[in-house]
Design a protein around this motif. Structure first.
Motif, PDB file in Angstrom:
ATOM      1  N   GLU A 118       4.691   5.221 -10.807  1.00  0.00           N
ATOM      2  CA  GLU A 118       4.460   3.789 -10.609  1.00  0.00           C
ATOM      3  C   GLU A 118       3.078   3.441 -11.134  1.00  0.00           C
ATOM      4  O   GLU A 118       2.071   4.005 -10.692  1.00  0.00           O
ATOM      5  CB  GLU A 118       4.547   3.374  -9.132  1.00  0.00           C
ATOM      6  N   LYS A 175      -3.051   1.331  -7.568  1.00  0.00           N
ATOM      7  CA  LYS A 175      -3.094   2.778  -7.831  1.00  0.00           C
ATOM      8  C   LYS A 175      -1.952   3.185  -8.759  1.00  0.00           C
ATOM      9  O   LYS A 175      -0.914   2.535  -8.826  1.00  0.00           O
ATOM     10  CB  LYS A 175      -2.999   3.572  -6.514  1.00  0.00           C
ATOM     11  N   ASP A 225       8.489  -5.191  -0.839  1.00  0.00           N
ATOM     12  CA  ASP A 225       7.430  -4.223  -1.151  1.00  0.00           C
ATOM     13  C   ASP A 225       6.180  -5.016  -1.534  1.00  0.00           C
ATOM     14  O   ASP A 225       6.114  -5.604  -2.614  1.00  0.00           O
ATOM     15  CB  ASP A 225       7.897  -3.307  -2.296  1.00  0.00           C
ATOM     16  N   THR A 251       7.827   3.202  -3.746  1.00  0.00           N
ATOM     17  CA  THR A 251       8.419   2.961  -5.069  1.00  0.00           C
ATOM     18  C   THR A 251       8.533   4.257  -5.856  1.00  0.00           C
ATOM     19  O   THR A 251       9.605   4.573  -6.395  1.00  0.00           O
ATOM     20  CB  THR A 251       7.571   1.935  -5.863  1.00  0.00           C
TER      21      THR A 251
END
Ligand SMILES: Nc1ncnc2c1ncn2[C@@H]1O[C@H](COP(=O)(O)OP(=O)(O)OP(=O)(O)O)[C@@H](O)[C@H]1O
Ligand SMILES: [Mg+2]
Length: 402
Positions: A11, A16, A209, A370
């Motif tokens: 991701e 991050k 999310d 994720t």
């Protein structure tokens, strides 16, 4: 362990970069071997805005993951997000030729193509066609039509698309490292694979999310995806509000939010304060706790209200029986479940990846939902791949790339 058993999820988030290495076990379970991370730079609201910088960060996270899991990473599944992601539902239809009455693989492939015969913006590309239901000669609720007798195959799909060049930029960022991209997956679809059980999908659930720069969502009714999308708003907006509202540096605001923040109002003692110590270039300050919580509350309230207005454009939210499942880094804000529950008027839960073995600290961190979800998605696709011809779909993104 053979390399075929390895699956890697990546991701490229706003806050991050996260690389999760997993291993599929002979019994079909997944084990997390290691998680690599790097702070994200060059990404805004889930989209790459500085290619070279983002690439360096991805490289850093991949190297970290290789060291932590002791494997060589050659290919990855990549999540994509951003406000450009859109979706709709559509029905495809295929009439079988007179001389044949048994539905085969090709008919299933053709009905999917037929459902995509809708005009989407010229700059967009299809990301997913997710099957909802098949119908054979008007018979509803068919789970797998292959091998059934019939003259007309219809199928309802949830179709997700996004701006082609933005998706390509994400792929290029990975390919230049160089790593192979196995597939690109909408981030909330990935998260949903590990935060929801099949039972919750059947009851109806909304997964939200909330990361640093985006709020991605996906809604299931009767086990099928009915709605999905992304809002270009996330936890970094809260940090920004704190920094502006309390006149403190962004780094201080971020620390204050994560260590002291809450979105619950009226819970503080009258006049309760937090002392921010002086630091190089910062004179120190006393902050009223209720003021901090009010700033967080207002931004989150606005985000949930916007999300509610967005999902209420269609009727599906009325059929969500299991409630809302909040994940992503911002789900760690104290009291967020109560706020979401109050606004949506249904049960809301903070959640992280479930039913996976391996590194507990990784599984239990909602910031990794994720990337971990990508592993579960990949596992399901790999079982289906020969039938669905996933490799053929890639042409839509890779064509025109150097
Ligand atoms: N304990 C905490 N309390 C409140 N917020 C937190 C906490 N920990 C992390 N966050 C917030 O979560 C956000 C980052 O979440 P996450 O790692 O899921 O984002 P991302 O995946 O990088 O971004 P995006 O998916 O939006 O591109 C940041 O805004 C961060 O401040
Ligand atoms: Mg994210």
């Amino acid at each position: 362990m053979s390399n075929n058993d390895l699956i890697v999820g990546l991701e490229i988030g706003t806050s991050k970069i996260c690389v999760v290495v997993g291993e599929t076990r002979p019994d079909g379970t997944l084990k997390i071997l290691g998680v690599g991370q790097a702070p994200s730079r060059g990404v805004r609201k889930g989209e790459i805005v500085d290619f070279e910088t983002a690439m360096k960060c991805v490289h850093e996270a991949v190297v970290d993951a290789e060291q932590k899991s002791d494997v060589m990473i050659r290919s990855v599944y990549v999540a994509v997000a951003g406000g450009h992601i859109q979706s709709f539902n559509n029905r495809g239809c295929v009439i079988l030729p007179e001389e044949r009455d048994e539905i085969d693989d090709q008919d299933v492939e053709d009905v999917k193509i037929s459902a995509r015969e809708v005009s989407i913006p010229a700059q967009n590309a299809f990301l997913h066609s997710i099957i909802q239901h098949y119908h054979v000669d008007g018979q509803d609720g068919v789970l797998n039509p292959i091998g059934m007798l019939g003259g007309k195959l219809e199928a309802d799909f949830h179709i997700i698309h996004g701006v082609r060049t933005r998706i390509q930029n994400t792929i290029r960022c990975v390919k230049e490292l160089p790593l192979e991209v196995e597939d690109v997956v909408f981030s909330a679809l990935a998260s949903a694979q590990v935060v929801l059980t099949q039972h919750q999908k059947n009851l109806g659930a909304l997964v939200v999310d909330i990361g640093g720069g985006t709020t991605d969502y996906i809604l299931y009714v009767d086990g099928a995806v009915k709605q999905s999308g992304a809002l270009a708003i996330g936890g970094d907006h809260i940090t920004n509000d704190i920094s502006m509202g309390l006149r403190i540096p962004m780094a201080r605001a971020e620390k204050l939010k994560t260590e002291e923040g809450s979105c619950v109002l009226g819970n503080c003692l009258p006049g309760e304060t937090i002392l921010l110590k002086d630091d190089s270039g910062f004179a120190g300050k006393e902050i009223e706790r209720e003021t901090l919580n009010t700033i967080i509350h207002l931004r989150l309230r606005e985000t949930f209200e916007l999300l509610k207005r967005t999902v209420e454009e269609e009727p599906f939210i009325n059929y969500v029986g299991a409630g809302i499942f909040i994940t992503g880094g911002c789900s760690l804000v104290n009291g967020i479940d109560h706020l979401a529950g109050e606004i949506f008027e249904m049960p809301a839960h903070v959640t992280h990846a479930q039913t996976l073995s391996g590194l507990t600290s990784a599984v239990e961190n909602p910031q990794f939902s994720t990337a971990i979800g990508l592993l579960k998605y990949a596992q399901a696709v790999q079982v289906d791949r020969p039938r669905r011809g996933i490799t053929r779909i890639f042409g839509r993104f890779f064509s025109g790339m150097r």
